[in-house]
Scaffold this active site. Structure first.
Site, PDB file in Angstrom:
ATOM      1  CD  GLN B 120      -2.505 -14.249  39.159  1.00  0.00           C
ATOM      2  OE1 GLN B 120      -2.278 -13.494  38.222  1.00  0.00           O
ATOM      3  NE2 GLN B 120      -3.713 -14.680  39.436  1.00  0.00           N
ATOM      4  CB  SER B 123      -1.107 -20.959  35.035  1.00  0.00           C
ATOM      5  OG  SER B 123      -2.268 -20.189  34.902  1.00  0.00           O
ATOM      6  CB  SER B 155       2.319 -11.526  34.026  1.00  0.00           C
ATOM      7  OG  SER B 155       1.383 -12.116  33.184  1.00  0.00           O
ATOM      8  CD  GLU B 238      -5.869 -12.122  36.618  1.00  0.00           C
ATOM      9  OE1 GLU B 238      -6.280 -13.165  37.160  1.00  0.00           O
ATOM     10  OE2 GLU B 238      -4.934 -12.097  35.802  1.00  0.00           O
ATOM     11  CD  GLU B 355     -13.191 -21.120  24.451  1.00  0.00           C
ATOM     12  OE1 GLU B 355     -12.340 -20.524  25.139  1.00  0.00           O
ATOM     13  OE2 GLU B 355     -13.157 -21.139  23.203  1.00  0.00           O
TER      14      GLU B 355
END
Lengths: 283, 386
Positions: B120, B123, B155, B238, B355
């Site tokens: 993936q 990020s 990953s 995911e 969060e």
């Protein structure tokens, strides 16, 4: 009652901070597979910090050591008052000293460090000990252990204090959603809780240290300090790791050393469950 | 096919084939990467490689509950691996849901057979929780795109053949609108993968740098501007693959109890806490599956499950290490507990931080007002960035 450092203590703090900060060089040591900083040890010797006698003063030096997680076994020297390493629960701190000090059958013994069986930890500086022989020496085992625990708690205060400073700086700079992370309430409140924990660790540690320094019974206070160092210490480094996001798991960044060192503070004298059981027996 | 029939068939297949496969491939103990790949291929060749995929793409078209039964049987037979979880659980379902027929034909068979591993590429250094902040550029050229930028926390990128890449093609649009979703060849010129060494000793994640990497239009999923919504399809998968009945990433309850018995440091309160939380998680997982079965989308439960799993992972590692006492510092004493402890922080971060999950619960379940988001409608190029 006075809760602030006096002039001498300020001078010791400033000197220790300078020496430890000037020798902060983990990557260099790790690249050379060194688990003990010889240069730092010499500098501690030449500045007189190895010979600090007052128990509160020793704690002040160790807070400064904790701030840089410096790899030298200063607390064992302070606790044993000799160039020795201390073995507790079958685990010893570093193998640099010529002899090892351990408690057996309610008395203190020493043996040559050749009895150490090298088994590395995650931090690479602790060893398992198999002690059957040894020579008995005149030292009160409970006094020795109380001092050792509180000195380790002082290291923990420094580790926690600095881990939180690094975190506060990071969330102040790191932006997501066009805002610094530190401006989110969820982040602020978690960081504020960590600050309260750091101060609780500091106060319980100094309370125990002061009673030891004054030769008062400190058994309960030592257990309380140890419990806070174990529990709050883990909460603080957990918060520091979490608020760093992925960055904290990358060993190129310094935070992981604080996390591992804090776990060792908790475990060296047996973990928080054992601490609570010991405290319960005292009440 | 009833659930009992699926269970019987799965059990019969695994008890017959897995020991045989192990023997033929001389595979003892934990399977290494290539053995996992070979087991995936064997499963595929026998019709069990991708049971939830449609029959046309080599699957069995199993529903969620049926696949849960299959997964549970695989776990109890010791035949479950996390091989290419990103490819099989995220890339495949995304391509099935959003890809073109040509993309399905080109990528799904190789995925199902275990031939191609995927990662993936979402990020970035300045786009973590704020995924919409992506700055990797995809510039239009004749017949395709040229990509420049940096991804991070990918990953398995070092072992991957292909990647799901989100990049920005138009900075004059608001942040979530100017994105494209591309299928990248990790072996293409200009792709540079650099593994990151982690606190638990592994190097599971990588940084991935793109320098003038060319990607053809055939590898664009959806149209330009669909990047965000296709990425959300991937993220939903995911979350589901985390709660897909594979159990948790935490140490098993029995492992912790064994350590406590062995050392005699028995923290009853901690052990009971772990046991109770595991039970709650099991029940929650079942509830999610039954919702899926009824055709509902269990968005908030995914957040609750992820939070509980992260807490369980931390708690379990703490109790295990505590039971080891001073010996818990020693890497040789119990590698499992040590690594789980050092890795436990990651569960609170990866796949959406605690969060972000709590915000989702607050907004979607409790209906609390959303936080003001002044950046949402502003052209990306006009935003302040660090």
């Amino acid at each position: 009652m006075n809760f602030t450092y006096d002039d001498t203590q300020h001078a010791i703090r400033d000197l220790a901070r300078r020496v430890f900060t000037e020798h902060e060089r983990h990557k260099e040591l790790e690249a050379a597979a060194q688990t003990f900083d010889d240069e730092l040890w010499s500098a501690l010797g030449s500045t007189g910090l190895l010979e600090v006698d007052g128990f509160l003063d020793q704690c002040i030096v160790l807070i400064e050591q904790g701030r840089t997680v410096a790899p030298v076994a200063l607390w064992t020297r302070y606790a044993t008052r000799r160039d020795a390493t201390l073995a507790v629960d079958g685990v010893a701190a570093d193998d640099r000293a010529p002899e090892i000090v351990f408690v057996r059958d309610g008395a203190v013994f020493v043996a040559p460090t050749s009895v150490l069986e090298a088994r590395r930890t995650t931090a690479g500086a602790e060893y398992v000990v198999d002690v059957s022989g040894g020579t008995k020496i005149a030292m009160d085992p409970s006094d020795l252990l109380d001092r050792a625990v509180v000195l380790r708690c002082a290291l923990g205060v420094g580790i926690a204090e600095r881990a939180l400073e690094i975190t506060a700086a990071y969330v102040g700079e790191r932006k997501q959603f066009e805002r610094p992370l530190g401006s989110f309430q969820a982040v602020q409140q978690r960081a504020a809780n960590a600050y309260i924990d750091v101060e609780a660790m500091r106060l319980t540690m100094f309370q125990a240290a002061w009673r030891i320094d004054q030769a008062l019974d400190a058994r309960r206070e030592v257990s309380i300090a140890q419990f806070w160092a174990s529990e709050a210490g883990q909460r603080i480094v957990g918060t520091a790791q979490h608020l760093h996001g992925g960055m904290g798991s990358d060993i190129d960044y310094p935070l992981h050393r604080y996390t591992v060192a804090m776990k060792e503070i908790e475990l060296a004298f047996g973990g928080s469950t054992q601490t609570l059981a010991r405290m319960g027996a005292l009440l | 096919m009833s659930l009992d029939e699926v269970r019987d068939e799965a059990r019969a297949f695994l008890s017959d084939h897995f020991p045989k496969w192990r023997k033929e491939n001389n595979a003892r103990g934990d399977l290494d990467f290539e053995q996992q790949r070979s087991w995936q291929r064997y499963l595929y060749e026998h019709g069990w490689g991708v049971p939830t995929w449609p029959i046309a793409y080599g699957g069995r078209g199993l529903g969620m509950l049926e696949s849960m039964v299959w997964n549970a049987e695989k776990v109890s037979a010791g035949a479950h691996t996390f091989f290419n979880l990103v490819g099989l659980g995220l890339a495949g379902p995304t391509i099935i849901a959003r890809g073109s027929d040509d993309q399905k034909a080109r990528y799904l068979p190789a995925l199902a057979r275990g031939d191609e591993v995927w990662c993936q590429l979402f990020s970035e250094p300045s786009a973590g929780s704020d995924l919409g902040n992506i700055t990797t550029r995809a510039e239009r050229i004749d017949g395709g795109w040229v990509v420049n930028g940096q991804k991070v926390w990918s990953s398995g990128a070092a072992e991957s053949d292909r990647g799901m890449l989100v990049a920005r093609y138009d900075t004059s649009l608001p942040k979530q609108q100017g994105l494209v979703y591309l299928l990248a060849d990790m072996h293409a010129p200009g792709v540079d993968v650099r593994p990151l060494r982690q606190i638990d000793g592994g190097a599971h994640f990588s940084e991935v740098f793109f320098t003038d990497v060319q990607i053809a239009d055939d590898d664009l999923v959806g149209g330009p501007g669909d990047g965000w919504s296709v990425a959300m399809t991937t993220l939903t998968n995911e979350r589901m693959s985390l709660g897909g009945g594979f159990g948790t990433f935490a140490m098993s309850f029995d492992e912790v109890v064994d350590i406590a018995r062995r050392t005699g440091r028995i923290d009853r309160y901690g052990l009971v806490d772990i046991y109770a939380r595991r039970t709650i998680l099991d029940v929650l997982n079942n509830r999610v599956q039954s919702k899926l079965f009824a055709g509902q989308i269990p968005e908030a439960e995914g957040s609750v499950i992820k939070l509980l799993m992260a807490e369980l992972g931390t708690l379990t590692a703490d109790v295990a290490i505590d039971a080891l006492g001073a010996g818990g510092m020693l890497a040789a004493e119990a590698p499992s507990a040590q690594q789980r402890f050092l890795g436990s922080h990651a569960m609170h971060i990866g796949g959406g931080t605690d969060e972000i999950q709590r915000n989702a619960i607050a907004e979607r379940v409790l209906g609390l007002p959303r936080e003001p988001r002044p950046d949402k409608e502003v052209p990306f190029k006009d935003q302040l960035r660090s």
